[in-house]
Scaffold this active site. Structure first.
Site, PDB file in Angstrom:
ATOM      1  CG  ASP A 169      -2.018   1.027   1.147  1.00  0.00           C
ATOM      2  OD1 ASP A 169      -2.408   1.380   0.023  1.00  0.00           O
ATOM      3  OD2 ASP A 169      -2.496   1.481   2.203  1.00  0.00           O
ATOM      4  N   GLY A 185      -0.134   5.436  -4.477  1.00  0.00           N
ATOM      5  CA  GLY A 185      -0.753   6.708  -4.872  1.00  0.00           C
ATOM      6  C   GLY A 185      -0.112   7.872  -4.129  1.00  0.00           C
ATOM      7  CB  SER A 220      -8.841  -5.414  -2.762  1.00  0.00           C
ATOM      8  OG  SER A 220      -9.455  -4.153  -2.976  1.00  0.00           O
ATOM      9  CB  THR A 221     -13.340  -7.960  -4.099  1.00  0.00           C
ATOM     10  OG1 THR A 221     -13.150  -7.906  -2.678  1.00  0.00           O
ATOM     11  CG2 THR A 221     -13.013  -9.365  -4.583  1.00  0.00           C
ATOM     12  CD  GLU A 222     -13.424  -5.077  -0.883  1.00  0.00           C
ATOM     13  OE1 GLU A 222     -12.244  -5.469  -0.775  1.00  0.00           O
ATOM     14  OE2 GLU A 222     -14.395  -5.851  -0.887  1.00  0.00           O
ATOM     15  CG  ASN A 223      -8.085  -2.135  -5.000  1.00  0.00           C
ATOM     16  OD1 ASN A 223      -7.181  -2.949  -4.820  1.00  0.00           O
ATOM     17  ND2 ASN A 223      -8.261  -1.109  -4.161  1.00  0.00           N
ATOM     18  CD1 TRP A 224     -13.552  -5.278  -8.439  1.00  0.00           C
ATOM     19  CD2 TRP A 224     -13.031  -4.617 -10.509  1.00  0.00           C
ATOM     20  NE1 TRP A 224     -12.972  -6.347  -9.089  1.00  0.00           N
ATOM     21  CE2 TRP A 224     -12.643  -5.964 -10.366  1.00  0.00           C
ATOM     22  CE3 TRP A 224     -12.785  -3.982 -11.737  1.00  0.00           C
ATOM     23  CZ2 TRP A 224     -12.040  -6.694 -11.384  1.00  0.00           C
ATOM     24  CZ3 TRP A 224     -12.184  -4.712 -12.755  1.00  0.00           C
ATOM     25  CH2 TRP A 224     -11.820  -6.044 -12.576  1.00  0.00           C
ATOM     26  NE  ARG A 253      -2.744  -1.066   4.446  1.00  0.00           N
ATOM     27  CZ  ARG A 253      -4.012  -1.095   4.066  1.00  0.00           C
ATOM     28  NH1 ARG A 253      -4.843  -1.957   4.601  1.00  0.00           N
ATOM     29  NH2 ARG A 253      -4.450  -0.266   3.144  1.00  0.00           N
ATOM     30  CB  SER A 271      -7.709  -3.304   3.168  1.00  0.00           C
ATOM     31  OG  SER A 271      -7.467  -2.035   3.729  1.00  0.00           O
TER      32      SER A 271
HETATM   33  C1  IPE Z   1      -5.499  -2.678  -0.080  1.00  0.00           C
HETATM   34  O1  IPE Z   1      -5.144  -1.345  -0.237  1.00  0.00           O
HETATM   35  C2  IPE Z   1      -5.505  -3.383  -1.397  1.00  0.00           C
HETATM   36  C3  IPE Z   1      -4.212  -3.571  -2.045  1.00  0.00           C
HETATM   37  C4  IPE Z   1      -3.051  -3.208  -1.588  1.00  0.00           C
HETATM   38  C5  IPE Z   1      -4.282  -4.235  -3.318  1.00  0.00           C
HETATM   39  P1  IPE Z   1      -6.222  -0.189  -0.441  1.00  0.00           P
HETATM   40  O2  IPE Z   1      -5.461   1.056  -0.570  1.00  0.00           O
HETATM   41  O3  IPE Z   1      -7.156  -0.540  -1.545  1.00  0.00           O
HETATM   42  O4  IPE Z   1      -7.040  -0.255   0.929  1.00  0.00           O
HETATM   43  P2  IPE Z   1      -7.821   0.880   1.706  1.00  0.00           P
HETATM   44  O5  IPE Z   1      -8.820   1.446   0.745  1.00  0.00           O
HETATM   45  O6  IPE Z   1      -6.831   1.881   2.135  1.00  0.00           O
HETATM   46  O7  IPE Z   1      -8.441   0.174   2.866  1.00  0.00           O
HETATM   47  C1  IPE Z   2      -1.628   0.193  -3.324  1.00  0.00           C
HETATM   48  O1  IPE Z   2      -1.400   1.559  -3.411  1.00  0.00           O
HETATM   49  C2  IPE Z   2      -1.851  -0.442  -4.670  1.00  0.00           C
HETATM   50  C3  IPE Z   2      -3.227  -0.884  -4.919  1.00  0.00           C
HETATM   51  C4  IPE Z   2      -4.219  -0.791  -4.100  1.00  0.00           C
HETATM   52  C5  IPE Z   2      -3.476  -1.446  -6.225  1.00  0.00           C
HETATM   53  P1  IPE Z   2      -2.596   2.593  -3.428  1.00  0.00           P
HETATM   54  O2  IPE Z   2      -2.994   2.815  -4.837  1.00  0.00           O
HETATM   55  O3  IPE Z   2      -3.686   2.149  -2.522  1.00  0.00           O
HETATM   56  O4  IPE Z   2      -1.896   3.880  -2.858  1.00  0.00           O
HETATM   57  P2  IPE Z   2      -2.474   4.900  -1.778  1.00  0.00           P
HETATM   58  O5  IPE Z   2      -2.941   4.090  -0.612  1.00  0.00           O
HETATM   59  O6  IPE Z   2      -3.594   5.623  -2.444  1.00  0.00           O
HETATM   60  O7  IPE Z   2      -1.328   5.792  -1.444  1.00  0.00           O
HETATM   61 MG    MG Z   3      -4.098   2.409  -0.564  1.00  0.00          MG
END
Ligand code: IPE
Ligand code: IPE
Ligand code: MG
Length: 253
Positions: free
Chosen positions: A32, A35, A77-81, A200, A208
């Site tokens: 994580d 971004g 993740s299934t929530e990343n959609w 993490r 998550s």
């Molecule tokens: C968890 O990270 C999923 C992955 C690293 C693939 P997220 O960034 O999606 O989780 P939240 O939204 O902070 O809980």
């Molecule tokens: C983790 O990094 C990668 C995925 C969830 C695919 P993020 O994209 O969640 O990065 P942050 O948490 O927004 O910084």
């Molecule tokens: Mg993240």
């Protein structure tokens, strides 16, 4: 079987000496912070994902060096959609290309790649690449790398429950026979070991929805470093923290 040795860390650092019985057998990693890493540099979020690839493969080499047998990485993740269509599209293409590009070097190092996640909704081209990597590496024994893509702990438990309910309805299984051991057989990857160390990056302190069933007794280690800045030294540090922990599993002295 002779496999190619992992490439050393650029600094020449060697893994800390940890007794075999203090090493985690299975490490789960929530990659994580991509971004935020990009934002800090005034770049698009996708640049952070790109920078995360190097971190992942350095960690994989460090895992081999220290002698881990199983590593699971949370890539989508299934929530990343829920993210923007552009970011979702980028991540699908990116995951597919990374697997294709890195498949051979993982194979040479004796890594068995497994895809863990839901098929539904996942791009067919990504599934195809994952299945290709699984096929190529299926006999490898140095380490198992579970690539968790379109994975969600609740989704996994619900899917297992549905399959089990179907077997009960068809009278293949009696309700009384449902135990933890039997239930596990319905999970995505029944051979997966319980998670010992749950790591993490990024400073967030939550799971998550990652490997919920398997992490029931995992030791949690959260570190305040963004994923693209992680490398094998970070992994080794987390393992040292883990090795100092006292695990009880509900028992008492
Ligand atoms: C968890 O990270 C999923 C992955 C690293 C693939 P997220 O960034 O999606 O989780 P939240 O939204 O902070 O809980
Ligand atoms: C983790 O990094 C990668 C995925 C969830 C695919 P993020 O994209 O969640 O990065 P942050 O948490 O927004 O910084
Ligand atoms: Mg993240």
């Amino acid at each position: 079987m002779r496999y190619r040795k992992p490439t050393p860390h650029p600094s020449g650092a060697k893994p800390p000496k940890i007794k075999a019985d203090a090493l985690p057998r299975h490490v789960a990693i929530v990659m994580d912070g991509n971004g935020r890493w990009a934002k800090q540099r005034g770049m698009a979020r996708t640049k952070g994902h790109e920078a995360g690839e190097k971190a992942l493969f350095d960690v994989v080499e460090g895992a081999l060096e220290i002698g881990l047998k199983e590593v699971s990485v949370y890539a989508f993740s299934t929530e990343n959609w829920r993210r923007s269509p552009e970011e979702v599209r980028f991540l699908m293409n990116f995951n597919r290309e990374v697997i294709r590009k890195r498949r051979d070097e993982m194979h040479e190092r004796g890594i068995k790649v497994r895809w863990v996640g839901r098929r539904q909704k996942l791009w067919a081209s990504v599934v195809k690449e994952l299945e290709e990597a699984e096929r190529l590496t299926r006999r490898n024994t140095a380490m198992t790398l579970n690539m968790c893509i379109n994975y969600g702990g609740r989704a996994e438990i619900v899917d297992a429950t549905r399959a089990l309910a179907l077997d009960v309805a068809k009278r293949r299984i009696k309700p009384d026979a449902v135990t933890e051991k039997l239930f596990r057989k319905y999970l995505d990857e029944p051979k997966m070991n319980d998670v010992d160390l749950f790591f993490r990056s990024s400073g967030e302190q939550r799971t998550s929805n990652f490997l919920m069933w398997q992490s029931a007794y995992a030791e949690m280690v959260f570190m305040d470093v963004l994923w693209p800045d992680v490398d094998r030294l970070t992994l080794w540090k987390a393992i040292e923290i883990y090795a100092e922990r006292e695990r009880r599993f509900g028992g008492a002295e």
